[in-house]
Design an enzyme around this catalytic site. Structure first.
Site, PDB file in Angstrom:
ATOM      1  CG  ASP A  11      62.322  43.608  35.536  1.00  0.00           C
ATOM      2  OD1 ASP A  11      61.869  43.530  36.610  1.00  0.00           O
ATOM      3  OD2 ASP A  11      62.898  43.300  34.487  1.00  0.00           O
ATOM      4  CG  ASP A  20      63.282  41.690  31.054  1.00  0.00           C
ATOM      5  OD1 ASP A  20      62.699  41.415  31.691  1.00  0.00           O
ATOM      6  OD2 ASP A  20      63.513  41.337  30.493  1.00  0.00           O
ATOM      7  CG  ASP A  45      58.736  42.320  34.123  1.00  0.00           C
ATOM      8  OD1 ASP A  45      58.764  42.876  35.236  1.00  0.00           O
ATOM      9  OD2 ASP A  45      59.404  42.534  33.595  1.00  0.00           O
TER      10      ASP A  45
END
Length: 699
Positions: A399, A580, A584
């Site tokens: 991410d 995080d 996600d």
């Protein structure tokens, strides 16, 4: 009381989940309904005494280790004296002297075996009483038979006896058992240490303004707390008034204090140093940072990996196999030689030399060491099998915001802006909590604060902030808001006076320390890397270009991330997902293995296999190295245990070893396995860029 599940295994009626932690000697249960099942009675039926867990008692001293050390010392003293006396026998003493020495050895051995060997006898008895077997069963039988045969040989005047074998067996086994206990206790002390860091209570500010000291268990979310200098933060909370320095080394590993002010988040267990601050509790003690870390450590220790399940199955059948081999050896020697004494000696040697202690220690000792090394480096692991899965990855998906970056904006062109203008912009920006405004405030902090205070400050959501100074209107925000009549790039944050631009601020997210080095090392090692982000195309492109990531996808929804992970999985890729955010969480669950920083949303941390507490990405490299080394050490331990038994069993069956040599050989194999596990090393996680190869780490 029991019911059968589909797999045919017995379980308590009403129990939804059960987890056994052998390191902490706890059983955690989750059940349906208001009445707890009679778990203590169930434990007693399995041969274990059960008690309700007392958290205060759990932080006490280790009561088992002193007893184990005393037993070890007694066994060592007896073994040395018996071997010294046996030297005269083996060197050719006459019959009367030999008989006297043997009876002296028996007198030393009997109380020693009763006192030092009781650890094994009690465990074996509990197992046999419930028609089960464990590793202590063949140990106990071997010790008792070796002593009994020695007494028989002494009484009938045989030349040799094996009192030294019985006492030496107990001595060497206690060495391995004590080492195992010490290493488990050191890991367990990590959890105890976290409990010690949690205060017994805190000062709660009453609604009418008074103070009341409440125990930790009575503090709930929303309560106002007063923290004085020297106080530990009792629960996760937010500062609402006051400024202070806080020691956050428990969370970040850094010794430098962090200044906190209204709006700052504090984790339970951190230490308030300089000033009094008022805070608002965000969670109860059971849901705070310390409790979460304790749960993660315990989960890592109790989780069973693929290797552990193999070892458990092998050990389950190994003890009966050992007894069978010993019995068949006795029958075979009786059939071919017809000498009961010789057959019994060989059977005892087979029973002792093939005890599965080394096999039973092969996996758990490595897992205990790995959990401890990761904890020391601020990495929490929730599943022991995750270490194995991490060792298999060939693709890493990141991410962007909060993972490759810290989610903290910074001014990249501060050096090109007039200091007086920057200071003035910082003063206006200090009236806003917008990330861009905070970045400008940070950039202005390095300058001498001579700017005057603004009047009539007003913030326009989505546009910027406006303030009046000496009758003139200043604006900070979007270029179209600050300079409506001037042509300017809309992507810039602009500071203007009466519609005239004074400065433009170029802002970018802060790349997480070590991210560049991590990406370079992954790509250099043949690991595919890509970025999946819900951010806009330009922001994702800039980060991917900065970090030299070849593949990136922007503006992705949580479902899109899961689809991408599933596509990679179907293509045969084994994906490590590092993310995080709340968005996600589904992708973290779908990946082969997953990691998240401590700053992640609660859902992200809960769904990740690993949680690293440091800001830098060096924790990813360090965790992989420990996973790789753990796998190698487990395979080595399996090879040692299996290779030893493949070599020792035929030697013992053919009668080429005595019970004394068998005792030493079996005990040394267990010690070698424990010592091999202690080789697991972990250097500190680096927050900077370091050269890493998937074989070793070098600066």
């Amino acid at each position: 009381m029991y019911q059968q599940d589909r797999a045919g295994s017995a379980k308590l009626a009403g129990v939804q989940h059960a987890r056994v932690n052998l390191t902490n000697k706890r059983v955690s249960l989750r059940w349906a309904g208001k009445v707890a099942p009679d778990a203590i009675m169930a434990l007693k039926k399995l041969g274990y005494e059960g008690y309700l867990f007392d958290n205060n008692a759990a932080t006490g001293t280790d009561r088992e280790l002193p007893g184990m050390i005393k037993a070890l010392a007694v066994a060592a003293f007896a073994s040395m004296n018996i071997m010294s006396l046996s030297t005269s026998v083996w060197s050719g003493a006459d019959e009367s002297t030999r008989a006297m020495l043997h009876w002296i050895c028996a007198g030393i051995a009997l109380p020693t075996l009763l006192y030092s060997g009781r650890i094994f006898y009690l465990s074996a008895w509990r197992s046999l009483k419930h028609w089960q077997t464990n590793m202590d069963v063949p140990i106990s039988i071997g010790v008792i038979m070796a002593f009994a045969l020695s007494v028989y040989d002494t009484y009938h005047g045989y030349e040799h006896a094996y009192f030294d074998a019985a006492t030496s067996l107990v001595f060497f086994l206690l060495i391995g058992r004590t080492l195992d206990h010490v290493m488990r206790e050191r890991t367990r002390s990590a959890v105890k240490g976290l409990a010690v860091l949690s205060p017994r209570g805190a000062l709660v500010i009453r609604p009418e303004g008074g103070l009341e000291y409440l125990p930790l268990q009575r503090i709930t979310s929303g309560m106002k707390l007063l923290l004085l200098p020297g106080d530990r933060v009792p629960v996760d909370c937010t500062v609402i008034d006051g400024v202070s320095d806080v020691d956050c080394s428990l969370v970040t590993g850094e010794n430098a204090p962090r200044q906190v002010q209204p709006g700052s988040k504090l984790q339970a267990g951190t230490l308030n140093i300089t000033g009094s601050i008022k805070t608002e509790a965000c969670a109860a003690a059971g849901d705070s940072f310390l409790a979460e870390m304790s749960r993660l450590i315990e989960a890592a220790e109790s989780a069973k990996s693929h290797y552990q399940r193999i070892a458990d199955r092998a050990a389950r059948y190994y003890a009966p196999a050992v007894h069978t081999a010993s019995l068949l050896s006795f029958i075979g020697w009786m059939f071919f030689r017809g000498d009961m004494h010789e057959a019994a000696t060989v059977a005892i040697a087979v029973l002792i030399i093939t005890c599965p202690c080394a096999l039973g220690l092969a996996v758990p000792m490595v897992q205990v060491m790995a959990a401890r090394r990761l904890f020391e480096n601020r990495v929490m692991v929730k599943d022991g099998s995750a270490l194995e899965r991490l060792n298999e990855i060939d693709t890493v998906v990141f991410d962007k915001t909060g993972t490759l970056t810290l989610g903290q904006m910074q001014v990249t062109n501060a050096g090109t802006i007039d200091p007086a203008t920057l200071s003035l912009a910082g003063k206006l920006a200090s009236n806003s909590r917008h990330p861009n405004a905070l970045a400008i405030v940070d950039a202005a902090l390095a300058l001498t604060d001579t700017a005057p205070q603004f009047e009539q400050v007003r913030e326009y959501p989505g546009l910027g902030i406006e303030g009046v100074l000496q009758g003139r209107v200043y604006r900070l925000g979007r270029a179209s808001f600050a300079c409506p009549h001037e042509s300017a790039r809309l992507s810039d944050t602009t500071f203007a006076c009466e519609g005239s631009k004074l400065a433009s601020f170029a802002l970018s997210d802060t790349v997480r320390p070590g991210a560049r080095g991590l990406i370079e090392n992954l790509l250099g090692s043949g690991i595919a890397v890509e970025v999946m982000s819900g951010d806009n195309q330009q922001a994702v492109h800039d980060i991917a270009l900065q970090l030299n990531i070849p593949r990136y996808t922007a503006e992705m929804l949580p479902a899109d991330k899961v689809v991408r992970i599933e596509t990679l999985t179907k293509a045969g890729r084994r994906v490590l997902m590092v993310g995080d955010g709340l968005n996600d969480a589904p992708a973290l669950m779908a990946a082969h293995v997953s990691m998240a920083p401590a700053s992640a949303a609660d859902m992200g941390r809960n769904n990740a296999d690993f949680v690293f507490l440091r800001d830098g990405m060096g924790s990813v490299l360090l965790t992989y190295r420990i996973a790789r080394d753990s796998g190698r050490l487990i395979r080595q331990n399996f090879a040692i245990a299996i290779g030893y038994n493949m070599l020792a069993l035929p030697v013992a069956i053919l009668g080429y070893t005595t019970p004394f040599i068998a005792a030493i050989a079996m005990s040394l194999s267990s010690i070698v396995v424990v010592a091999n596990a202690l080789r697991l090393r972990a250097g500190p996680a680096s927050d900077g860029d370091e050269h890493f190869e998937f074989g070793h780490v070098t600066r």
